[in-house]
Design a protein around this motif. Sequence first.
Motif, PDB file in Angstrom:
ATOM      1  N   GLU A 146       0.953  -1.152   0.006  1.00 48.48           N
ATOM      2  CA  GLU A 146       0.096  -0.016  -0.100  1.00 48.48           C
ATOM      3  C   GLU A 146       0.837   1.066   0.129  1.00 48.48           C
ATOM      4  N   PRO A 147       1.431   1.672  -1.172  1.00 46.59           N
ATOM      5  CA  PRO A 147       2.508   2.469  -1.243  1.00 46.59           C
ATOM      6  C   PRO A 147       2.006   4.043  -0.811  1.00 46.59           C
ATOM      7  N   HIS A 148       0.634   4.158  -0.619  1.00 47.01           N
ATOM      8  CA  HIS A 148       0.165   5.366  -0.447  1.00 47.01           C
ATOM      9  C   HIS A 148       0.380   5.674   1.122  1.00 47.01           C
ATOM     10  N   ARG A 149       0.699   4.607   1.715  1.00 48.43           N
ATOM     11  CA  ARG A 149       1.087   4.871   3.090  1.00 48.43           C
ATOM     12  C   ARG A 149       2.489   5.035   3.593  1.00 48.43           C
ATOM     13  N   VAL A 150       2.930   6.355   4.060  1.00 46.82           N
ATOM     14  CA  VAL A 150       4.517   6.359   4.580  1.00 46.82           C
ATOM     15  C   VAL A 150       4.405   5.917   5.925  1.00 46.82           C
ATOM     16  N   VAL A 151       5.183   4.846   6.072  1.00 46.09           N
ATOM     17  CA  VAL A 151       5.550   4.159   7.287  1.00 46.09           C
ATOM     18  C   VAL A 151       6.737   4.469   8.136  1.00 46.09           C
ATOM     19  N   ALA A 152       7.755   5.483   7.439  1.00 44.66           N
ATOM     20  CA  ALA A 152       8.910   5.939   8.255  1.00 44.66           C
ATOM     21  C   ALA A 152       9.570   6.823   7.399  1.00 44.66           C
ATOM     22  N   GLU A 153      10.217   7.711   8.144  1.00 42.01           N
ATOM     23  CA  GLU A 153      11.161   8.845   7.353  1.00 42.01           C
ATOM     24  C   GLU A 153      12.368   8.882   8.208  1.00 42.01           C
ATOM     25  N   LEU A 154      13.307   9.285   7.467  1.00 47.39           N
ATOM     26  CA  LEU A 154      14.549   9.750   8.182  1.00 47.39           C
ATOM     27  C   LEU A 154      14.398  10.978   8.663  1.00 47.39           C
ATOM     28  N   PRO A 155      14.688  11.175  10.010  1.00 44.69           N
ATOM     29  CA  PRO A 155      14.552  12.178  10.790  1.00 44.69           C
ATOM     30  C   PRO A 155      15.228  13.513  10.480  1.00 44.69           C
ATOM     31  N   GLY A 156      16.561  13.430   9.826  1.00 41.55           N
ATOM     32  CA  GLY A 156      17.193  14.560   9.350  1.00 41.55           C
ATOM     33  C   GLY A 156      17.414  14.298   7.820  1.00 41.55           C
ATOM     34  N   THR A 157      18.735  14.980   7.256  1.00 38.06           N
ATOM     35  CA  THR A 157      18.813  14.841   6.138  1.00 38.06           C
ATOM     36  C   THR A 157      20.162  13.618   6.085  1.00 38.06           C
TER      37      THR A 157
END
Length: 218
Positions: A146-157
């Motif tokens: 379900e790629p419309h769901r963002v499950v995680a992200e890098l907190p910085g660059t």
Amino acid sequence: MEDARFVRVVEEDGTVSYRATYTAYDGRHIRSQLLSSDDLRSFEVTPLRGPGAANKGMALFPRRVGGQRLALCRSDGETIGLTSLDERSRWRRPIPLHSPRQSWELIQVGNCGSPLETAAGWLVLTHGVGPMRRYAIGALLLDLDEPHRVVAELPGTLLTPEETERDGYVPNVVYSCGGLLHADALWLPYGASDARIGFAHVPLDDLLGAMRPLPGEH
């Protein structure tokens, strides 16, 4: 021809082809177009149409997901979205995935090429434009099914311009149109200030381990 995002596409029957979305620019107007090839020797060029192709920065998924052909886009000029191809070969109105939030991406965000498939999800490299038009690279993780769901992200660059990369035709910029996974690492070619080329790499497990689940995701 600007910012071609090449990807190797594998169909459900195993057929392999190569495609690239790019921005056609005549000095005044932009238009999103597609290069298609079976052998990287001869190419077919076709225009991209529909609301999802209304701006720069489309990037195709390397395979169908749920039977659909998908792409990342930035149809409003500042937000990463997810679009799908309809039966008339038009890219549908996108679902927003990620809007400018952090200080390094307050002006606009976009993708840095096609999503990379990992066991943890679709790894999406992003670029953010912050104060003084400074470009940096970050990362998101989308659900595999379900790629419309963002499950995680890098907190910085993930990558920012170093001292030697800040001066050039377009200063203070690092930018990429796609990375690749090889030998358990992410390999990322990038342009620096439109003046030179760099190449970065990071162990994939280290990158995924640094990402933080979003509220409500597991």
